[in-house]
Every structure is written in C-alpha cells, then in structure tokens.
Design a protein around this motif. Structure first.
Motif, PDB file in Angstrom:
ATOM      1  N   ASN A 364       0.828  -1.200   0.000  1.00 48.48           N
ATOM      2  CA  ASN A 364       0.000   0.000   0.000  1.00 48.48           C
ATOM      3  C   ASN A 364       0.870   1.261   0.000  1.00 48.48           C
ATOM      4  OD1 ASN A 364      -2.554   1.229  -0.072  1.00 48.48           O
ATOM      5  ND2 ASN A 364      -2.513   1.598   2.140  1.00 48.48           N
ATOM      6  N   THR A 381      -2.899   5.773  -2.447  1.00 49.05           N
ATOM      7  CA  THR A 381      -4.363   5.826  -2.462  1.00 49.05           C
ATOM      8  C   THR A 381      -4.850   5.632  -3.888  1.00 49.05           C
ATOM      9  OG1 THR A 381      -4.308   8.233  -2.691  1.00 49.05           O
ATOM     10  CG2 THR A 381      -4.487   7.342  -0.463  1.00 49.05           C
ATOM     11  N   SER A 382      -5.992   5.041  -4.024  1.00 51.43           N
ATOM     12  CA  SER A 382      -6.551   4.773  -5.346  1.00 51.43           C
ATOM     13  C   SER A 382      -6.774   6.084  -6.105  1.00 51.43           C
ATOM     14  CB  SER A 382      -7.877   4.009  -5.218  1.00 51.43           C
ATOM     15  OG  SER A 382      -8.425   3.752  -6.481  1.00 51.43           O
ATOM     16  N   GLY A 383      -6.427   6.119  -7.386  1.00 48.24           N
ATOM     17  CA  GLY A 383      -6.568   7.314  -8.203  1.00 48.24           C
ATOM     18  C   GLY A 383      -5.401   8.264  -8.101  1.00 48.24           C
ATOM     19  N   GLN A 441       0.025   3.017  -9.554  1.00 51.53           N
ATOM     20  CA  GLN A 441      -0.445   1.770  -8.970  1.00 51.53           C
ATOM     21  C   GLN A 441       0.397   1.445  -7.736  1.00 51.53           C
ATOM     22  OE1 GLN A 441      -0.480  -1.417 -11.841  1.00 51.53           O
ATOM     23  NE2 GLN A 441      -1.615  -0.220 -13.374  1.00 51.53           N
ATOM     24  N   GLU A 442      -0.150   0.544  -6.925  1.00 53.54           N
ATOM     25  CA  GLU A 442       0.577   0.134  -5.728  1.00 53.54           C
ATOM     26  C   GLU A 442       1.942  -0.449  -6.112  1.00 53.54           C
ATOM     27  OE1 GLU A 442      -0.040  -2.730  -1.780  1.00 53.54           O
ATOM     28  OE2 GLU A 442      -1.509  -2.691  -3.406  1.00 53.54           O
TER      29      GLU A 442
END
Length: 870
Positions: A364, A381-383, A441-442
């Motif tokens: 993460n 974080t996503s986005g 991306q992660e």
C-alpha cells in the motif's frame, strides 16, 4: 587418603614446609593439575598453601623506585583468562558490555623514571624530592619525606610537608631556602614517588593486596588486577577509606561518555570493592552495540537503547520483542518505540530484548527516488497520480532535477517482471490533465534524475525534517524522534526501504545517495531488466552514443522513440548533426543474428514529423557536425607586435597567425623560434617514460656487473635518471620561420589546436653543455670555432665522447660533425643561440647505450626551455 596416594610424599612435604626452599618438579606439578578442582582446593586448605602458587603464580616483590601508575600485587598472580572467558553468555552468544576493556593479564613490575607528576599530587611519607641550589653557592639535595611527614633540610632542620600538594611543597621549600641563604636560586623537582598498599576485593579476577604509587586511579588498579569478573558490577564500584565509602564509580560513564571525573586517585590503605551485579538484560538485533547490559536503578527501554548507541537504520521500532522470566513463568511483550508508553517501558532483571529488521516488501505504498527533497515511500491511495506524489517543482524537487526525463517503474506480472514508463515532470506538474501525469499503482517507483548541473545538494537531515513537516514520510520510512530521559539528547531512528525487486537498493535519505549520477540511479533498473531477459525475450535495453549529454544504456520504455531516447540522454549537445542519425537494430531471422542500420532525419524525429520507433537492443548514434570544432586556439608569444591567444580555422598557417599579430618587432630573432605542438608533447612524454624504464634496467644490470670485476661508477647514470624523472616535455617542432613567411608550402605549417609559437629576441650567445669542465654561455663571435668555445669552457672531461660532438641550432635542429673540417676556423656553422653538446662516452659506464639518447633529449629540452625563458 586418596590425595596422598596420588601425590608423592616429597611433594606433600614441600607443600607444608615452613620455608619454601623446595621447588616441585614439572611432573609433580602436572600430577597436581590433573586432580579435580575440588580436590586441589581441599589439599591446599589442608596444608595451608596457595593453589595459584602451585599452578604457576607466585608473589611479586616491589621496589622503592618510581613506578608506573600500577605496580604489582603482593599476593598470588594467577592468569586472568577466566575473566575474559566469563564475558560470553553461554546461551545467546552476547558478551557482557564493558568487561573486555578491563580484562587482561596482571601488570608486572615496571620502572618508569620520567613519569610526569601533576601539581595537585598530594605528598606523603616515602616520596622523594630533588632540590637544586645554585647561584652564590651550589648544592644538590635528595630529600625523602619521613614517616612523620617531615623532610630534613641540611643546616635548616626538619620541615613539615605531609598533606601538601607538590605545588605547595615546592613553593614552601623555595621560599624557605631563599630566605635562609641569600643570593641563591632554587629548583625543586619530584624524585621517586612513594609506594603504598591498597586492597582490591570483591568480584575481581585476582583479589588481594597491591603495591601502587600515588598516581594510581581506580580503573588503573582494576586493569592491573586482571579485570572484573562477569558476576561483578561495573556501575557501583566502591572506593572505601577507613571503612567508609568515599567515592562510587560507574564505569559506563567512562566507557560510553568518556567521563573520568569519578576515576579518582587512590591513597594508602584504600580498598576497592567490586560488588556483585544486581541486574542485567540482553539486548540483541538491529542496534549499534548488541550486548548484555547491567541495569542501574529504574531503567527504561529508551535509556537502554541510548547505552547501546541507538538503533540501526533498518531497525523496526514498531515491534520490539521483550521476553521476561518471572516467578509465574515466561512472558512476552511487544513494545512500540514510536509511542511514549514504549519508550518508557520499565526493564527488569533478566529481560531479553530484541530489535527486529523491517520487512523488505512495502504494501500500500509508492516510492520516490533521486533528485527530490524527500526520498522514500509514501502511502498509496486509489486514483493517485504523479502530481499527487510530487506536489510542486519549487517545494518537492531539487534545483538539479531533470524536469524533462523521469521514469515510472512498475511490476507488470506475477513473475515480478518490471516495465518502465517515461514522462516529463514539467508537463505532469504544469498540466494536471497531461498524459505525462501518469496514474499510479501500488508498489510503483518514481525515479527523478539529475540534469547534470553542479549544484550544492541539500543534506539528508534537511530532507528528513521537511518530509516530517509535510507528512509525506509514512509507515514505511518512519523517522522516530524521542528524548533520552537520562542524557537529554534527541535520538532519531529512520526506517526505510525500497519496494519489491529493488529491496537491495534501499531508498535512502543520505546526502551521498542524493548526489548520485544519472547512471548510478539507472543501475538497478538496468540490472533488473537484464536479469529478466530470456531466449525469446531480449533485454529491454537500448543504447545511445554521440552528440548527447549523457550517452550510455537506457531502459526501453513503453512506446519508446528516437526522440524519447534523446530526451533520456539529456538532450543534444551543440555539435549535434540534425540532418542525419543512424539507428542500428538486431534481430533473429531463420535462427541467425542479423544487424541492420537505417539513417533518418534527426530534426524530423525530434519535431514529430516522423516517428522512429525503438526495439530491444537498438543502438542510436547521434552524429557530430562535420565542420564542428571546439577550442580552436593557439598561443603566440615573444617578439611580435600583438602577442596573445588567437582563434583560428582549419587551414590557417604560421604566416597567417604572425600576420594577424602585426608581424615581428625590430628585436625579433625568427631563426630561434620555438614551436610547440600538443600532440608531439604527448609523444615526447611517452618517449621519456620509455627511456626512463630502459635506463633503470641498464643501471640495474650494471650494478650486478660491478659486484664482479667492473669498477665503473654509476653516479653519472643515476644523475641522468633523476633528470628524466623531472623532465617536462616541450613537444618542440623544428620550423623555419623565414621560409614560412615567404610562403614556402613545406615550411608554412597548418596550425593545430593548442599550438604555441615563441619568437625570441636576438640573443648573441653560444652555449656549451655536457661533458665539459664548466658548462657555460659565451658571447657569439663569428671568428671562433667549436673547438674554441669548448676550450673556453675548460675543455672536455675524461668521460667525454669527443668523436660525437654535435650542435643544437637555435631553431631546434641538430648538426653532426662529419670530418676534420668541423673544427676549422674557416667553417662558419655557428649562429647566435646555438648550443654545443659534448655527450658522454657510453663505454665509460659499461656501455649504457640508452644514456646517450637520454642525455641528447635532455640537452635539447634544456635548450628549448632556455630559449623560451631568455
């Protein structure tokens, strides 16, 4: 009894003899040593002897001379190897902290006559003072302080000095003698110091009474006694005087902080008592000094960590393991040092503390490396996009960051193969809707490169502090700061790591890594791409060479083109040729490796008019403009109207250069011109190096011959060898300036980069150098011959080779004699500035053939430099 059956009667009689006149044999001692330790001690107690004496020890004898701070003990003298071996914990392998610094064999009797005595040294019975009286009368006295604390001065009687410092005693004696004897000066110095007996008892390797001098301190006495046992305390060493504790020493203050304020001097009859260690804990893992530490009073985990030098950078401070044995059994605690409760965790006797290492895998999170203010991992974080990871150019990037070239490294499949994306930081941060503002991306890693500017870099501490203020450094690169309650110092630990396949190239905030070059930062990416290559999947790498700022190997990025590779290499240099570039690519066709090249317009590729795609293992060559040249400068000095440095174009000649400089002055002597060329200078330097090595070999061979029948002296050859070592090449090219100025095509040389031309003034001098009695310079006389000038220099030496005399002309050319007409007065070969060289006869030095060549070169170099300097 069993013991009596083993030991010979003679040996037993020797043990109980009142006077130790008998010496046991080696066999008898061996029999005693083979007994169990309990039986040895039982036998020793029964017959009143010392076990240590039988095992090789013995009492030592002191002497009343000035000694080292610690003399020797008056009882047994056993080895101290036990103390060292006891320092190892049998279960964990850790050593007890501090004991090795005090361990070692007991010091023997050592006499030191020049030991400096401090002014605050307290005088006492047994000390000796030297008094020198000079002036009106001369007298030297050696005075010893008696048991009653007085010294007896001749003709003056007893003087009480006990309890005084050396400074006070000296002042008293000087004043008393000067007052009594008028007209004298007095010098007082310390003689032999007194010896005194102290006791070292408790948990020491060799307890007993020791003879020491008045300068001995607590630690010196302990070291001399062989050190402290592992069961002894280092933190509560007591100095007792007349039954009372007068000082207590914590050796941790000395070993960790260098504090010697409590390491006081001993007095006669003092007792050093080493009590047993009250409590201790084991500290292991990712700390600077893992060891077994003794606790003193109420000790927190933070205080213990300070004793151990702090955590290592890779220590995982969020989960500290503490194992505790108590009456209810074994207990396990997990302590978080980031919390106040963890730092204030109270330790107990027997605790086992371990600092683990952080995980190499980040979850993460995304990581940022290179020319950013704060390197490290941050929460994903996503986005999230590039602009979210790097907020702004001004605040988050260094001034040295390349805004046009950055990389995004991403794991593309379950095999953890990586793929590389190229983007522009300038576009991504200036226009949030730009395609360069990539979606993250992660586990993505962002690499920001140096633009090649020589700038001052921010230190790691500034980066860490700014990151802490901005809150961008999260769980995977955590800076933990807390105050040591004992020392008041701030302790900072940093947890950091790169992600996934780059765990061996951990993200670091150190200044050294922040200054890494573009190639250094690219290295782990290139290595990873090379490792994941296979037979049917070539390494995703491309090369670029030629007129770019950073030629080399680069990752093949997604949708790579020739234009994007040029950007990766820092852009074009000013000499780049835009009309044509060459792309070489390799491939497999019918099982055979093929290589092809295509030429294309670099101008069109960069402007976007044409698209030149790249494939793995391609090589892009950026050509240099045919007419491009840099640094086209020459230097003209001496007797010209406008000397200085001039630019030129290819095809310019000596005549052109002198014409641009306004021509010659009225004092110029063009025939003696010195023309130096850089290319020839390099060749000359190699020649000098070769001659140096060759001459060394010949001198070495000559030295071997001299050990036989030869009687030659190599001093002359060695002198030439020294001159070769120091000779500076000139790179002189013989030129005829007069012909060049007339337009002669052969003499009028074309100029080259860094050429130097020196036009001297007329110097009507003839030089005579070499194997003559006195090397000298003579006024030019057209009526004198070579023989006349040599005679003016005192004639030739014995080792001169008169058959090979030659002349170095003022322009650097050489004339060699060919017949007897050379020395005729009718032969007018000499001109102003010429040098007559009388070489050495190589047969004089066992035929050193290289010497002739070496001396000739040295003479010619000397003539050239002489012309320039004059």
């Amino acid at each position: 009894m069993y013991l009596k059956k083993i030991l010979p009667i003679a040996f037993l009689m020797a043990l109980v003899a009142p006077i130790q006149a008998f010496t046991p044999t080696a066999a008898q001692i061996s029999q005693f040593q083979n007994l169990p330790k309990a039986q040895q001690e039982q036998l020793a107690r029964q017959y009143g002897v010392d076990v240590d004496s039988l095992l090789g020890g013995g009492s030592a004898v002191s002497a009343p001379t000035q000694q080292a701070p610690v003399l020797e003990r008056t009882t047994s003298n056993q080895t101290s190897a036990t103390a060292t071996s006891q320092n190892k914990n049998q279960t964990s392998g850790l050593k007890s902290f501090g004991y090795e610094a005090l361990s070692g064999a007991a010091l023997g009797f050592t006499v030191v006559d020049n030991l400096p005595v401090p002014l605050d040294y307290q005088m006492g019975p047994g000390d000796v003072v030297n008094v020198q009286v000079f002036g009106k009368s001369n007298q030297k006295m050696t005075l010893k302080i008696d048991r009653d604390g007085t010294i007896n001065l001749p003709d003056l009687g007893p003087v009480s000095v006990a309890g005084q410092t050396f400074e006070q005693l000296r002042a008293q004696l000087v004043g008393l003698i000067k007052q009594t004897i008028i007209g004298v000066d007095v010098a007082v110095s310390m003689g032999t110091m007194r010896t005194m007996q102290v006791y070292i008892v408790g948990e020491v390797s060799q307890p007993g009474a020791y003879n020491v001098n008045g300068l001995t301190t607590i630690t010196q006495a302990i070291v001399a006694s062989g050190g402290v046992k592992n069961s002894g305390s280092l933190r509560q060493i007591q100095l007792k005087r007349k039954g009372k504790v007068v000082s207590e020493l914590d050796l941790y203050d000395l070993l960790i902080k260098g504090d010697t304020s409590k390491d006081v001097r001993l007095s006669s009859g003092d007792t050093l008592f080493i009590p047993t260690k009250a409590s201790g804990v084991e500290l292991d893992g990712e700390v600077v000094r893992p060891a077994i530490y003794e606790l003193k009073g109420r000790t927190t985990l933070a205080q213990l960590l300070a004793l151990a030098g702090g955590p290592k950078p890779q220590a995982y401070l969020s989960r500290i393991s503490v194992r505790r044995m108590s009456s209810i059994g074994s207990q396990q605690f997990t302590v978080d040092l980031k919390q106040a409760s963890g730092r204030n965790f109270i330790l107990q006797n027997g605790d086992e503390i371990r600092f683990g290492e952080v995980s190499n895998v980040l979850k993460n999170a995304v990581a940022i490396r290179g020319e950013v203010v704060s390197q490290g991992a941050m929460n994903f974080t996503s986005g999230m996009r590039i602009s979210d990871a790097i907020g702004s150019i001004e605040d988050d990037l260094k001034q040295s960051a390349d805004l046009n070239y950055a990389l995004l490294v991403r794991e593309g499949n379950k095999n953890q193969d990586i793929e590389v994306h190229q983007f522009s930081l300038l576009k991504a941060l200036s226009d949030l809707n730009s395609i360069d503002n990539l979606l993250l991306q992660e586990k993505d890693q962002i690499f920001v490169f140096n633009n090649g500017l020589d700038l001052n870099y921010w230190g790691a501490e500034k980066s860490i502090n700014l990151a802490r203020q901005k809150g961008s450094v999260l769980s995977n690169q955590t800076n933990i700061s807390y105050i040591d309650s004992e020392t008041g110092a701030e302790i900072v630990s940093q947890e950091e790591n790169a992600i996934g396949t780059f765990s061996n190239s951990a993200v670091s905030a150190t200044a050294k890594q922040q200054q890494g070059s573009r190639a250094k930062l690219l290295e782990p990416i290139i290595e990873r791409l090379a490792d994941q290559a296979s037979y049917d999947a070539p390494a995703l790498l491309v090369d670029i060479s030629g007129a770019v700022k950073f030629p080399g190997t680069y990752p093949l990025v997604k949708n790579a083109t020739a234009a994007s590779l040029v950007v990766a290499a820092g852009g074009l240099t000013e000499d780049a040729y835009l009309d044509s570039a060459e792309l070489s690519y390799r491939g497999i066709e019918n099982g055979r490796l093929i290589s092809e090249q295509i030429n294309f317009s670099l101008k069109d590729a960069i402007s976007g008019k044409s698209l030149v795609s790249l494939s793995p293992q391609d090589h892009l060559a950026i050509k240099t403009r045919p007419d491009w040249q840099e640094g086209m400068l020459v230097e003209l000095q001496g007797e010209v109207v406008f000397p200085g440095r001039y630019t030129f174009q290819r095809g310019d000649t000596i005549k052109d250069l002198i014409g641009r400089a306004g021509g010659f002055t009225e004092f110029a002597y063009p025939k003696g011109a010195v023309f130096s060329r850089e290319r020839l200078k390099r060749q000359e330097a190699e020649r000098l190096k070769y001659l140096n090595a060759q001459l060394k070999q010949e001198i070495s061979n000559m030295s071997l011959r001299r050990q036989g029948a030869s009687s030659s002296d190599p001093a002359q050859a060695l002198s030439v060898l020294d001159q070769l070592d120091q000779a500076e090449p000139v790179g002189r090219l013989v030129v005829n300036i007069d012909k060049a100025m007339k337009g002669d095509e052969l003499a009028n040389l074309m100029l080259e980069k860094d050429d130097k031309l020196y036009i001297p003034a007329l110097n009507p001098v003839i030089s005579v150098v070499g194997e003559v009695q006195y090397g000298s310079h003579h006024t030019f006389d057209p009526n004198k011959t070579v023989d006349d000038y040599i005679a003016s220099a005192g004639g030739t030496k014995r080792q001169a080779d008169t058959g090979r005399i030659y002349i170095v002309k003022s322009n650097g050319s050489v004339e060699v004699p060919n017949n007897s007409f050379w020395f005729s007065r009718k032969y007018q070969s000499l001109a102003p500035g010429d040098a007559i060289i009388v070489p050495i006869n190589t047969d004089y030095l066992d035929g050193l053939s290289t010497l002739s060549t070496a001396t000739q070169i040295l003479y010619q170099l000397g003539v050239a430099w002489s012309a320039v300097k004059d």
